[in-house]
Design a protein around this motif. Structure first.
Motif, PDB file in Angstrom:
ATOM      1  N   VAL A  18       0.838  -1.208   0.000  1.00  0.00           N
ATOM      2  CA  VAL A  18       0.000   0.000   0.000  1.00  0.00           C
ATOM      3  C   VAL A  18       0.868   1.251   0.000  1.00  0.00           C
ATOM      4  N   LEU A  19       1.889   1.269   0.845  1.00  0.00           N
ATOM      5  CA  LEU A  19       2.753   2.451   0.916  1.00  0.00           C
ATOM      6  C   LEU A  19       3.512   2.675  -0.397  1.00  0.00           C
ATOM      7  N   LEU A  20       4.004   1.599  -0.999  1.00  0.00           N
ATOM      8  CA  LEU A  20       4.734   1.739  -2.261  1.00  0.00           C
ATOM      9  C   LEU A  20       3.806   2.193  -3.387  1.00  0.00           C
ATOM     10  N   LEU A  21       2.609   1.636  -3.444  1.00  0.00           N
ATOM     11  CA  LEU A  21       1.680   2.033  -4.511  1.00  0.00           C
ATOM     12  C   LEU A  21       1.151   3.447  -4.296  1.00  0.00           C
ATOM     13  N   ARG A  22       0.979   3.848  -3.048  1.00  0.00           N
ATOM     14  CA  ARG A  22       0.606   5.247  -2.780  1.00  0.00           C
ATOM     15  C   ARG A  22       1.734   6.180  -3.199  1.00  0.00           C
ATOM     16  N   GLY A  23       2.967   5.772  -2.933  1.00  0.00           N
ATOM     17  CA  GLY A  23       4.119   6.566  -3.357  1.00  0.00           C
ATOM     18  C   GLY A  23       4.187   6.680  -4.866  1.00  0.00           C
ATOM     19  N   TYR A  24       3.859   5.579  -5.544  1.00  0.00           N
ATOM     20  CA  TYR A  24       3.821   5.631  -7.006  1.00  0.00           C
ATOM     21  C   TYR A  24       2.728   6.584  -7.489  1.00  0.00           C
ATOM     22  N   GLY A  25       1.602   6.577  -6.814  1.00  0.00           N
ATOM     23  CA  GLY A  25       0.511   7.473  -7.201  1.00  0.00           C
ATOM     24  C   GLY A  25       0.892   8.936  -7.099  1.00  0.00           C
ATOM     25  N   ARG A  26       1.739   9.249  -6.155  1.00  0.00           N
ATOM     26  CA  ARG A  26       2.152  10.636  -5.982  1.00  0.00           C
ATOM     27  C   ARG A  26       3.312  11.022  -6.899  1.00  0.00           C
ATOM     28  N   SER A  27       4.299  10.143  -7.010  1.00  0.00           N
ATOM     29  CA  SER A  27       5.534  10.543  -7.699  1.00  0.00           C
ATOM     30  C   SER A  27       5.660   9.968  -9.111  1.00  0.00           C
ATOM     31  N   HIS A  28       4.899   8.915  -9.419  1.00  0.00           N
ATOM     32  CA  HIS A  28       4.966   8.225 -10.710  1.00  0.00           C
ATOM     33  C   HIS A  28       6.363   7.678 -11.008  1.00  0.00           C
ATOM     34  N   LEU A  29       7.096   7.325  -9.963  1.00  0.00           N
ATOM     35  CA  LEU A  29       8.367   6.625 -10.140  1.00  0.00           C
ATOM     36  C   LEU A  29       8.060   5.150 -10.365  1.00  0.00           C
TER      37      LEU A  29
END
Length: 85
Positions: A18-29
């Motif tokens: 969840v934390l990694l996918l939320r981070g992807y949602g914000r930064s698109h890394l």
């Protein structure tokens, strides 16, 4: 006691996903996406481990849980190789 460890491993993997996918949602890394998908597969693998060793007796699900974990790691390796190019 072992049952608690299985559940905690699944919850930890799910929290990481969840934390990694939320981070992807914000930064698109894209590395966060591949890592998040890997942890989703690892969480599913841990849930299958719990089902296999605690809930279902007499049925061997080791091939399924190993396959799911392998798919997760393969997704991460594919993402690492693909993004490196």
């Amino acid at each position: 006691m072992a049952e608690a460890v299985y559940i905690l491993c699944a919850l930890t993997s799910l929290a990481c996903a969840v934390l990694l996918l939320r981070g992807y949602g914000r930064s698109h890394l894209r590395l966060l996406l591949w890592s998040g998908l890997c942890f989703v597969a690892l969480a599913i693998s841990n849930l299958v481990l719990f089902v296999d060793l605690v809930l279902v007796q007499g049925v061997d699900l080791s091939l399924w849980r190993s396959s799911i974990a392998l798919v997760g790691v393969a997704i991460l390796v594919y993402g690492l190789v693909w993004d490196a190019q």
